[in-house]
Design a protein around this motif. Structure first.
Motif, mmCIF file in Angstrom:
data_model
loop_
_atom_site.group_PDB
_atom_site.id
_atom_site.type_symbol
_atom_site.label_atom_id
_atom_site.label_comp_id
_atom_site.label_asym_id
_atom_site.label_seq_id
_atom_site.Cartn_x
_atom_site.Cartn_y
_atom_site.Cartn_z
ATOM 1 N N ASP A 140 -4.567 0.854 0.248
ATOM 2 C CA ASP A 140 -3.707 0.004 1.065
ATOM 3 C C ASP A 140 -4.084 -1.465 0.961
ATOM 4 O OD1 ASP A 140 -2.296 2.197 1.833
ATOM 5 O OD2 ASP A 140 -3.251 2.406 3.792
ATOM 6 N N GLN A 163 -0.929 1.488 -8.258
ATOM 7 C CA GLN A 163 -0.510 1.367 -6.868
ATOM 8 C C GLN A 163 1.014 1.472 -6.843
ATOM 9 O OE1 GLN A 163 -2.410 -2.375 -6.173
ATOM 10 N NE2 GLN A 163 -4.006 -1.437 -4.932
ATOM 11 N N GLN A 212 0.662 4.430 -1.094
ATOM 12 C CA GLN A 212 0.175 3.450 -0.127
ATOM 13 C C GLN A 212 0.842 3.694 1.222
ATOM 14 O OE1 GLN A 212 1.026 -0.293 -2.456
ATOM 15 N NE2 GLN A 212 -1.092 -0.727 -1.930
#
Length: 267
Positions: free
Chosen positions: A46, A79, A119
């Motif tokens: 995150d 990500q 995420q």
């Protein structure tokens, strides 16, 4: 100078091991290698970088403490913040059991919002402009793999039945932000419910004998028949431009501009 009691620490690593067994003494230009692992957490993904610091302490021959540190910030690969929406629609409820959709009957929509990325997402809004109110739900945060399910009921209107070619399509949209507050591309999904159209008119004609000429009690030339014609919309859609004709009464009697379902006009 030779260093004594050389100690390496790294608070992020649980399995730190070094090539020299403690207590470690390093002569000038000598080296010691230490290794360890860190299991990537959701918090790491995150914040998008994994900061890490290692410290080393030792003592000089004169008893002075010698200390230093080094850092390394790692950026995890792949990500991928993402959100998905699955919207489904029930059949209309046919509350009156007549086998067709009518105004006032309902459709139930089910919405499943899923964090399909890796995420944590926040500020999630699910909206459907066909519903009142249009905001179906707001979700503060949603971790990867988590889902939330919602249901809402929509009431069919006459406009739906008039406008449709046989179904009611409805689109909802979900929006969200990634951990950096960046907006994800809105994700829509559409669900469709068949709404059978059934345009139908009924006509009822009655006649009343009106005595106009003698002798009374029998039909005579000059007596009159008064006709009543009732046109009704017995279907489920608005019908327009309705021509009412009767050849005995001179052809076209009138044109009714429109009749809503259930409405009638007497001529």
């Amino acid at each position: 100078q030779t260093l004594y009691g050389v100690t390496v620490t790294d608070t992020m690593l649980d399995d730190l091991s070094c090539s020299e067994a403690a207590p470690v003494t390093l002569s000038p230009d000598a080296q010691m290698t230490c290794t360890g692992t860190h299991i990537v957490t959701q918090d790491d993904l995150d914040i998008e970088t994994i900061p890490n610091r290692a410290d080393v302490t030792s003592t000089s021959p004169q008893g002075a403490v010698i200390a230093t540190f080094d850092t390394y910030d790692h950026t995890p690969e792949a990500q991928d913040p993402a959100i998905s929406l699955a919207k489904t629609a029930s059949a209309y409820d046919d509350a009156n059991g007549n086998g067709r959709a009518d105004p006032g009957e309902t459709i139930t929509y089910t919405f499943v919002v899923t964090n399909s990325g890796n995420q944590t997402l926040n500020t999630i809004t699910l909206s459907d402009p066909n519903l009142t109110p249009p905001t179906v739900a707001t979700i503060a945060t949603l971790a990867p793999g988590e889902s939330q399910t919602y249901t809402r009921v929509y009431t069919i209107t006459q406009a739906d039945l008039n406008a449709t070619a046989g179904d009611k399509s409805n689109t909802a949209t979900v929006t969200a932000k990634d951990p950096d507050g960046v907006d994800l591309t809105p994700v829509p999904d559409t669900a469709t419910t068949p709404l059978p159209r059934d345009p139908e008119l009924t006509l009822v004609k009655t006649g009343t004998f009106v005595e106009q000429a003698a002798p009374a009690g029998v039909q005579n030339i000059g007596d009159r028949i008064d006709y009543s014609i009732t046109v009704s919309n017995s279907g489920n859609v608005t019908v327009t431009d309705i021509d009412v004709e009767d050849t005995l009464l001179g052809g076209l009697l009138t044109t009714i501009a429109s009749l809503e379902p259930g409405q009638s006009q007497v001529i």
